[in-house]
Structures are given as C-alpha cells and as structure tokens.
Design a protein around this motif. Sequence first.
Motif, PDB file in Angstrom:
ATOM      1  N   GLN A  39     -30.895  -5.153   8.421  1.00 46.07           N
ATOM      2  CA  GLN A  39     -30.288  -4.284   9.268  1.00 46.07           C
ATOM      3  C   GLN A  39     -31.420  -2.790   9.334  1.00 46.07           C
ATOM      4  O   GLN A  39     -31.443  -2.754   8.661  1.00 46.07           O
ATOM      5  N   VAL A  40     -31.932  -3.094  10.231  1.00 43.83           N
ATOM      6  CA  VAL A  40     -32.824  -1.373  10.854  1.00 43.83           C
ATOM      7  C   VAL A  40     -33.038  -1.002  12.401  1.00 43.83           C
ATOM      8  O   VAL A  40     -33.010  -2.057  13.010  1.00 43.83           O
ATOM      9  N   ASN A  41     -32.949   0.254  12.191  1.00 43.61           N
ATOM     10  CA  ASN A  41     -32.669   0.814  13.518  1.00 43.61           C
ATOM     11  C   ASN A  41     -31.598   0.117  14.035  1.00 43.61           C
ATOM     12  O   ASN A  41     -31.824   0.145  15.728  1.00 43.61           O
ATOM     13  N   GLY A  42     -30.499   0.301  14.039  1.00 44.46           N
ATOM     14  CA  GLY A  42     -29.510  -0.261  14.286  1.00 44.46           C
ATOM     15  C   GLY A  42     -29.043  -2.415  14.839  1.00 44.46           C
ATOM     16  O   GLY A  42     -28.592  -2.256  15.396  1.00 44.46           O
TER      17      GLY A  42
ATOM     18  N   LEU B  78     -38.513  -4.711  10.934  1.00 43.45           N
ATOM     19  CA  LEU B  78     -38.532  -5.719  10.090  1.00 43.45           C
ATOM     20  C   LEU B  78     -39.238  -6.328   9.164  1.00 43.45           C
ATOM     21  O   LEU B  78     -38.606  -6.387   8.244  1.00 43.45           O
ATOM     22  N   ALA B  79     -40.738  -6.407   9.271  1.00 45.32           N
ATOM     23  CA  ALA B  79     -40.767  -6.788   8.609  1.00 45.32           C
ATOM     24  C   ALA B  79     -41.123  -5.975   7.607  1.00 45.32           C
ATOM     25  O   ALA B  79     -41.974  -6.676   6.134  1.00 45.32           O
ATOM     26  N   ASP B  80     -41.733  -4.445   7.768  1.00 46.14           N
ATOM     27  CA  ASP B  80     -41.487  -4.009   6.655  1.00 46.14           C
ATOM     28  C   ASP B  80     -39.961  -3.587   5.938  1.00 46.14           C
ATOM     29  O   ASP B  80     -40.374  -4.131   4.086  1.00 46.14           O
TER      30      ASP B  80
ATOM     31  N   ALA C 252     -37.500  -5.795   0.395  1.00 48.70           N
ATOM     32  CA  ALA C 252     -37.358  -6.291  -0.413  1.00 48.70           C
ATOM     33  C   ALA C 252     -37.901  -7.840  -0.753  1.00 48.70           C
ATOM     34  O   ALA C 252     -36.988  -7.779  -2.519  1.00 48.70           O
ATOM     35  N   GLU C 253     -38.915  -7.065  -0.314  1.00 50.14           N
ATOM     36  CA  GLU C 253     -39.972  -8.886  -1.265  1.00 50.14           C
ATOM     37  C   GLU C 253     -41.325  -7.606  -2.716  1.00 50.14           C
ATOM     38  O   GLU C 253     -41.515  -8.513  -2.931  1.00 50.14           O
TER      39      GLU C 253
ATOM     40  N   CYS D 273     -45.137 -16.054   5.507  1.00 53.15           N
ATOM     41  CA  CYS D 273     -44.045 -15.994   6.008  1.00 53.15           C
ATOM     42  C   CYS D 273     -42.746 -15.695   7.044  1.00 53.15           C
ATOM     43  O   CYS D 273     -41.950 -14.941   7.441  1.00 53.15           O
ATOM     44  N   LYS D 274     -42.077 -15.552   5.182  1.00 54.24           N
ATOM     45  CA  LYS D 274     -41.110 -14.676   5.564  1.00 54.24           C
ATOM     46  C   LYS D 274     -40.755 -13.520   6.160  1.00 54.24           C
ATOM     47  O   LYS D 274     -39.874 -13.037   6.696  1.00 54.24           O
ATOM     48  N   ILE D 275     -42.032 -12.592   5.655  1.00 57.63           N
ATOM     49  CA  ILE D 275     -42.322 -11.507   6.434  1.00 57.63           C
ATOM     50  C   ILE D 275     -42.548 -11.432   7.070  1.00 57.63           C
ATOM     51  O   ILE D 275     -42.306 -10.439   8.635  1.00 57.63           O
ATOM     52  N   ALA D 276     -43.127 -12.078   8.612  1.00 52.07           N
ATOM     53  CA  ALA D 276     -43.602 -12.876   9.206  1.00 52.07           C
ATOM     54  C   ALA D 276     -42.255 -13.378  10.165  1.00 52.07           C
ATOM     55  O   ALA D 276     -42.106 -13.282  10.775  1.00 52.07           O
TER      56      ALA D 276
END
Length: 111
Positions: free
Chosen positions: A5-8, A29-31, A36-37, A99-102
């Motif tokens: 969840q990010v920015n609503g 979302l990437a941040d 989380a990583e 890839c997960k972050i991307a």
Amino acid sequence: MSAYQVNGTVAEHDEEGYLTDIGVWNTDLADLIAKAENIEMSPEHWEVVNFLRDYYEEYQIAPAVRILVKEMTKKYGKEKGDQKALYALFPYGPAKQACKIAGLPKPTGCV
C-alpha cells in the motif's frame, strides 16, 4: 493474496513479493518494495531497475542474472555490468531482487 500500500493505492503481490499486475508499478511503489528488501535506492540501483524495465518492455521477459550481466556490460561497460557490483547492489540476487523492485515477474531460471 498480500498487497503493498502506497499513496492510497493497493498493489497485490504473490507470496514472494512480486507484483501480480506490473501495470500498477511506479517509483513510489519501487521505493516501498526496496525498503521491504532492506535496500536504500541509489542512482546505481535505479539504473539497474530502469534497465530491467526497458529490457522487459522490449523482450517481454525478465532476464536471468547471466543475461543481465551480459546486457548491462554491453550497454554500460564492464564496471557496471560486473556481477560482483550487481550483487553488491542487490545481495539476494541482482536479477531476482532487482526485478521485484522493478515490478517485473520473477526471472526465468530463478529458484
């Protein structure tokens, strides 16, 4: 199914944290995924993430680490395409973790 969840906005992900809809990806979302990583995003991290997103857009597949190293070397030179340098940025696997972050699917060949 779990979600970030990010920015609503709610972005669902699978049990490993990969987005189920790559279309919802954005830099905020990437941040969040990076945090989380346990990764603090730097310009070098973003270079790899953006490279992966461009690669995926062109080939419709997330590259395995061997291909990532080869293509990064071809585009940016040996220093940035070096496997050790990529593992320093993404310790749990440059292809898999980046890839997960991307916001991309898990690369083929990753366990």
